[in-house]
Design an enzyme around this catalytic site. Structure first.
Site, PDB file in Angstrom:
ATOM      1  CE  LYS A  90      17.235   6.194 113.086  1.00  0.00           C
ATOM      2  NZ  LYS A  90      18.369   5.348 112.629  1.00  0.00           N
ATOM      3  CD  GLN A 111      16.914  -0.263 117.691  1.00  0.00           C
ATOM      4  OE1 GLN A 111      17.848  -1.025 117.781  1.00  0.00           O
ATOM      5  NE2 GLN A 111      16.988   0.996 118.058  1.00  0.00           N
ATOM      6  CE  LYS A 114      17.176  -0.038 121.894  1.00  0.00           C
ATOM      7  NZ  LYS A 114      18.614  -0.026 121.508  1.00  0.00           N
ATOM      8  CE  LYS A 126      20.974  -3.052 116.285  1.00  0.00           C
ATOM      9  NZ  LYS A 126      20.792  -2.097 117.394  1.00  0.00           N
ATOM     10  CG  ASP A 166      24.559  -1.885 117.277  1.00  0.00           C
ATOM     11  OD1 ASP A 166      23.674  -1.388 117.982  1.00  0.00           O
ATOM     12  OD2 ASP A 166      25.130  -2.948 117.595  1.00  0.00           O
ATOM     13  CB  SER A 381      18.835   8.132 115.479  1.00  0.00           C
ATOM     14  OG  SER A 381      20.170   7.689 115.474  1.00  0.00           O
TER      15      SER A 381
HETATM   16  N1  GLU Z   1      22.312   0.960 117.506  1.00  0.00           N
HETATM   17  C1  GLU Z   1      21.671   1.868 118.404  1.00  0.00           C
HETATM   18  C2  GLU Z   1      20.620   1.134 119.190  1.00  0.00           C
HETATM   19  O1  GLU Z   1      20.815  -0.002 119.562  1.00  0.00           O
HETATM   20  C3  GLU Z   1      21.194   3.128 117.703  1.00  0.00           C
HETATM   21  C4  GLU Z   1      20.205   2.912 116.605  1.00  0.00           C
HETATM   22  C5  GLU Z   1      19.836   4.173 115.843  1.00  0.00           C
HETATM   23  O2  GLU Z   1      20.329   5.238 116.157  1.00  0.00           O
HETATM   24  O3  GLU Z   1      19.027   4.029 114.902  1.00  0.00           O
HETATM   25  O4  GLU Z   1      19.592   1.643 119.545  1.00  0.00           O
END
Ligand code: GLU
Length: 449
Positions: A90, A111, A114, A126, A166, A381
């Site tokens: 994701k 990510q 996170k 990503k 993004d 999300s």
């Molecule tokens: N691009 C956003 C991030 O850096 C959102 C990613 C998402 O919603 O999957 O976390």
């Protein structure tokens, strides 16, 4: 330094010498995991860190598209499926000329941590392209998105890999990407992408979520410092979707964002970006595709300073860099420290160089890391994915209440993880450790893969 941690960092530095952003994130995160690794020798035996710094896989592909004059152009597309131990990959897709394999990999690695920190079942991924959306027509954007998706569609899916937006990818692009995915697959699998429009499975609050989440996180910081948001002046960099969400929530809570910036300079609005008209205009500026923040100053008669960032000049209590990676180097950090800044809240992914981050951690009372602060976007999300698989639509209140809870938990887990390893109130190390623990446990449980 722990010998295993240093050897993994040294290997990454050697192997990826030509990928500075990727090396930077590995160095930052692994260094703060040291106390955990020191207490868990079993991780070295299975080379857990060596496995974690190597993406599961990375797709790199050609994206050819036709402009409105019939000229063809070729860009490079990427999708990195970094770590799938705790859920389907994701993470967003970034369209920006600075996108390289190194940038995609650093974002994918960040990510992973996170997403783990959100407590939700999502792995890290990503994607993106070096395509520059600036000045492109809707039709050109559509053809680019269709070509990108044609290359990617066979590798993603609601239980496999779920891209989102993004930088340079918003609701319009997600619409074009989903249209092409649906056409190629012949099924209505809308859980394959998030950040969708409401009419075909998007979630309420998703557009606001990253900015709102950042402010919910900030509320935790302020509560522990005995401060009220209504008394704060906040300087933000960037003026995109995330900056907009911050301005909106801060205004709602009685505080004010006094500065925003763009590639052309910064705007200083001491009255704050607090009215509906100003907030709506930020969205208009973004949609215009001009990528110019001066339009705001022209429209509202406030100060615009060309070619500069707000940090050294304006009057503010809290800094929230929300534009790009490495926008805060030593020069900016020193300017902040010279102003006596106490609260440094990262929002953009890795906005601070490692050197500047270390320096600010010494100088400021609180430094909060982006992988915790901006996690509300991806968390929402994941809530969109839940709604898609339930075939339900949650109310604004339901989504917002979940978001508040998630951000509070992220803050608490970060505080606790740092304390557990004797690091005191260290939100940076705490976020890395808390994110690591869950991925590590899942990888250990799943064997040598
Ligand atoms: N691009 C956003 C991030 O850096 C959102 C990613 C998402 O919603 O999957 O976390």
């Amino acid at each position: 330094m722990n010998a295993y941690v240093s050897s993994v960092i040294a290997n990454v530095k050697e192997k990826h010498a030509h990928e500075p952003e990727f090396v930077q994130t590995i160095e930052e995160v692994l260094t703060s995991l040291e106390p955990v690794i020191a207490q868990h020798p079993e991780f070295e035996k299975v080379d857990l860190l060596g496995r974690m710094v190597e993406p599961d896989r990375l797709f790199k592909f050609r994206v050819v598209w036709e402009d409105d004059n019939g000229q063809h152009h070729t860009n490079t597309g990427y999708r990195c499926q970094f770590n799938g131990a705790i859920g389907p990959y994701k993470g967003g897709i970034r369209f920006h000329p600075t996108v390289t394999e190194s940038v995609i990999k650093f974002l994918g690695f960040e990510q992973t941590f996170k997403n783990s920190l959100t407590g939700l079942p999502i792995g890290g991924g990503k994607g993106g392209s070096d395509f520059d959306p600036r000045g492109k027509s809707d039709a050109e954007i559509m053809r680019f998105c269709q070509s990108y998706m044609t290359a990617l569609y066979r590798y993603i899916g609601p239980d496999t890999d779920v891209p989102a937006g993004d930088i340079g990818v918003g609701a319009r692009e997600i619409g074009f990407l989903y249209g092409q995915y649906r056409r190629l697959k012949g099924t209505f699998e809308n859980g394959v992408l998030t950040g969708k429009g409401l009419s075909y499975g998007g979630s309420l609050i998703r557009p606001e979520a990253t900015g709102f989440g950042a402010v919910y996180y900030l509320l935790n910081v302020l509560r522990d410092a005995d401060l009220r948001i209504a008394d704060q002046k906040i300087a933000v960099s960037g003026f995109g979707n995330v900056a907009w969400g911050i301005c909106k929530k801060v205004a709602e809570l009685g505080g004010k964002v006094v500065a925003i910036s763009g590639p052309d300079g910064y705007c200083y609005d001491p009255d704050g970006i607090v009215t509906d008209e100003k907030l709506a205009y930020m969205l208009e500026m973004r949609e215009s595709g001009r990528d110019r923040v001066q339009d705001y100053a022209d429209k509202f008669g406030v100060e615009f300073v060309a070619g500069k960032k707000p940090w050294a000049d304006v009057d503010y209590d809290i800094a929230m860099p929300a534009a790009y990676q490495n926008e805060i180097g030593m020069e900016e950090a020193e300017a902040m420290a010279a102003k006596g800044l106490k609260y440094y809240i990262e929002v953009a992914n890795m906005p601070t160089t490692n050197e500047a981050l270390e320096y600010l951690m010494e100088k400021c009372e609180v430094v909060a890391p982006s992988k915790a602060v901006n996690a509300g976007g991806v968390a929402t999300s994941a809530l969109e994915m839940s709604q898609n698989s339930e075939r339900l639509v949650w109310s604004e209140e339901e989504v917002d209440a979940q978001l508040v809870k998630i951000m509070d938990t992220i803050y608490r887990l970060s505080v606790e993880a740092a304390e557990e390893y004797g690091l005191g109130y260290n939100l940076v190390a705490g976020a890395n450790i808390a994110g690591f623990k869950r991925v590590a446990e899942a990888m250990m449980a799943q064997g040598v893969i």
